[in-house]
Design a protein around this motif. Structure first.
Motif, PDB file in Angstrom:
ATOM      1  N   ALA A 118       0.827  -1.204   0.000  1.00 31.61           N
ATOM      2  CA  ALA A 118       0.000   0.000   0.000  1.00 31.61           C
ATOM      3  C   ALA A 118       0.860   1.252   0.000  1.00 31.61           C
ATOM      4  CB  ALA A 118      -0.931  -0.009   1.213  1.00 31.61           C
ATOM      5  N   GLY A 119       1.906   1.248   0.803  1.00 26.95           N
ATOM      6  CA  GLY A 119       2.776   2.417   0.886  1.00 26.95           C
ATOM      7  C   GLY A 119       3.581   2.648  -0.370  1.00 26.95           C
ATOM      8  N   LEU A 120       4.072   1.572  -0.986  1.00 27.46           N
ATOM      9  CA  LEU A 120       4.839   1.714  -2.213  1.00 27.46           C
ATOM     10  C   LEU A 120       3.963   2.267  -3.333  1.00 27.46           C
ATOM     11  CD1 LEU A 120       6.930  -1.607  -2.186  1.00 27.46           C
ATOM     12  CD2 LEU A 120       7.699   0.684  -1.548  1.00 27.46           C
ATOM     13  N   VAL A 121       2.725   1.771  -3.417  1.00 28.90           N
ATOM     14  CA  VAL A 121       1.805   2.286  -4.433  1.00 28.90           C
ATOM     15  C   VAL A 121       1.553   3.776  -4.215  1.00 28.90           C
ATOM     16  CG1 VAL A 121      -0.564   2.190  -5.297  1.00 28.90           C
ATOM     17  CG2 VAL A 121       0.681   0.078  -4.885  1.00 28.90           C
ATOM     18  N   ALA A 122       1.188   4.148  -2.985  1.00 26.05           N
ATOM     19  CA  ALA A 122       0.853   5.548  -2.702  1.00 26.05           C
ATOM     20  C   ALA A 122       2.057   6.462  -2.908  1.00 26.05           C
ATOM     21  CB  ALA A 122       0.334   5.668  -1.269  1.00 26.05           C
ATOM     22  N   ARG A 123       3.197   6.081  -2.374  1.00 29.97           N
ATOM     23  CA  ARG A 123       4.392   6.933  -2.452  1.00 29.97           C
ATOM     24  C   ARG A 123       4.847   7.118  -3.898  1.00 29.97           C
ATOM     25  NH1 ARG A 123       9.065   8.430   0.485  1.00 29.97           N
ATOM     26  NH2 ARG A 123      11.040   8.004  -0.596  1.00 29.97           N
ATOM     27  N   ARG A 124       4.893   6.035  -4.662  1.00 30.78           N
ATOM     28  CA  ARG A 124       5.398   6.122  -6.031  1.00 30.78           C
ATOM     29  C   ARG A 124       4.409   6.797  -6.963  1.00 30.78           C
ATOM     30  NH1 ARG A 124       8.265   0.084  -6.244  1.00 30.78           N
ATOM     31  NH2 ARG A 124       9.847   0.580  -4.660  1.00 30.78           N
ATOM     32  N   MET A 125       3.119   6.610  -6.714  1.00 28.62           N
ATOM     33  CA  MET A 125       2.131   7.257  -7.567  1.00 28.62           C
ATOM     34  C   MET A 125       2.173   8.777  -7.382  1.00 28.62           C
ATOM     35  SD  MET A 125      -1.860   6.293  -8.102  1.00 28.62           S
ATOM     36  CE  MET A 125      -2.062   5.966  -6.360  1.00 28.62           C
ATOM     37  N   LEU A 126       2.283   9.224  -6.148  1.00 26.00           N
ATOM     38  CA  LEU A 126       2.342  10.663  -5.913  1.00 26.00           C
ATOM     39  C   LEU A 126       3.648  11.259  -6.438  1.00 26.00           C
ATOM     40  CD1 LEU A 126       0.737  10.881  -2.358  1.00 26.00           C
ATOM     41  CD2 LEU A 126      -0.295  11.494  -4.560  1.00 26.00           C
ATOM     42  N   ALA A 127       4.730  10.497  -6.355  1.00 25.14           N
ATOM     43  CA  ALA A 127       5.998  10.978  -6.918  1.00 25.14           C
ATOM     44  C   ALA A 127       5.879  11.148  -8.428  1.00 25.14           C
ATOM     45  CB  ALA A 127       7.126  10.005  -6.574  1.00 25.14           C
ATOM     46  N   LEU A 128       5.169  10.228  -9.070  1.00 23.78           N
ATOM     47  CA  LEU A 128       4.949  10.316 -10.512  1.00 23.78           C
ATOM     48  C   LEU A 128       4.163  11.569 -10.880  1.00 23.78           C
ATOM     49  CD1 LEU A 128       4.953   8.850 -13.355  1.00 23.78           C
ATOM     50  CD2 LEU A 128       2.754   7.891 -12.659  1.00 23.78           C
ATOM     51  N   ALA A 129       3.232  11.952 -10.015  1.00 21.14           N
ATOM     52  CA  ALA A 129       2.376  13.100 -10.301  1.00 21.14           C
ATOM     53  C   ALA A 129       3.118  14.424 -10.211  1.00 21.14           C
ATOM     54  CB  ALA A 129       1.186  13.115  -9.344  1.00 21.14           C
TER      55      ALA A 129
END
Length: 310
Positions: A118-129
């Motif tokens: 869950a954390g990897l998804v959230a952290r990496r998705m926001l970094a992509l944005a």
């Protein structure tokens, strides 16, 4: 050793059983698991009569034997681990150093076990944005484990996030984390959104695209409804809405997991400082895993589900 095994029966999904203990490679530590969390991916991979998938992607435990090549944490260290291929729902697992992160003081093992996927998804998705300060975000399907972390990380970076919730879905926990709640996407007010984070699909996911400002970003990270999104070129054209659509997979650019340890350590550090909280909605033992997965798949589980191994 005991492990959680697939039944091949969608009514039960899993059952405890006996399997051989792992034989670690030279670059792997042997971990005695104390807690593992359940993810929607576990349900999806188990929900087939022919499934051979062993559940458990994220877990926490204690290093029983350090890697013989000297890499990774020492014996006795508390660690969290991420195994994308599953199998962490067992008394012992083997994992390489780049799939492990030390658990700091002040973070309990059950909480640590909920953070990796869950954390990897959230952290990496926001970094992509990109930079989030002052940006308006519309998010769908964020009532579960990924969502609670995503909301906190986005708010901490200065974003304003609106979560679209289904009728009857628990919302108080999302509001408490800083999200505005919308029960109908058509009633969302204010200026158009800079960013859509979409994980439901179907009609809701499709309509979310029309809430973007011209040039906005649409990040597509799931399809919980099972139905694909559908976009109308001419409706977008008439509304003056151009957009960038990104199909997001958290392992993009990191297929070997070499960034996992670093990203998990960053998430654990936030948790140890009280800057990242995880709500555990249900706890249980091996026999509870199947029912908890069913609750999760039906959208009735608030927060994360954790199995503790006595």
């Amino acid at each position: 050793m005991r492990a959680l095994l697939p039944t091949g029966d969608p009514r039960t999904l899993t059952e405890p059983g006996e399997v051989d203990a792992p034989a670690p490679r030279a670059d792997e530590a042997l971990i005695k698991v104390t807690d593992f969390s359940l993810n929607r991916a576990d349900f999806l991979l188990l929900n087939s009569p022919s499934s051979t998938y062993r559940p458990g992607i994220d877990a926490a435990g204690v290093v029983e034997e350090a890697a013989s090549d000297g890499s990774g944490p020492a014996a006795g260290s508390r660690v969290v681990l991420h195994l994308p291929g599953g199998g962490a729902g067992a008394e012992y697992v083997a994992a390489a150093a780049d799939r492990l992160a030390a658990i700091p003081d002040g973070v309990d093992s059950a909480t640590a076990s909920t953070l990796p996927l869950a954390g990897l998804v959230a952290r990496r998705m926001l970094a992509l944005a990109g930079p989030l300060q002052g940006r308006r975000i519309l998010a769908t399907g964020v009532g579960g484990g990924v969502g609670q972390l995503l909301i906190q990380l986005a708010v901490a970076e200065g974003a304003k996030i609106t979560a679209v919730a289904a009728d009857g879905q628990p919302t108080a926990h999302m509001a408490a984390l800083g999200a505005e709640i919308a029960l109908d996407i058509e009633t969302v007010g204010g200026e158009p959104f800079d960013l859509v984070l979409e994980s439901v699909g179907g009609e809701l996911g499709s309509r979310a695209a029309y809430a973007l400002r011209p040039g906005g970003q649409y990040v597509w990270f799931g399809q919980a409804s099972g139905d694909p999104i559908s976009l109308d070129f001419f409706r977008l054209l008439q509304g003056g809405t151009s957009l960038t659509l990104r199909h997001f997979v958290y392992s993009d650019g990191d297929s070997d997991g070499s960034r996992d340890a670093e990203d998990m350590a960053a998430l654990l550090a936030l948790a140890s400082r009280g800057e990242l909280r995880v709500e555990i909605g249900q706890r249980g033992d091996f026999s509870s895993a199947g029912p908890m997965l069913k609750e999760m798949s039906a959208g009735r589980l608030r927060g994360k589900a954790v199995v503790s191994i006595g």
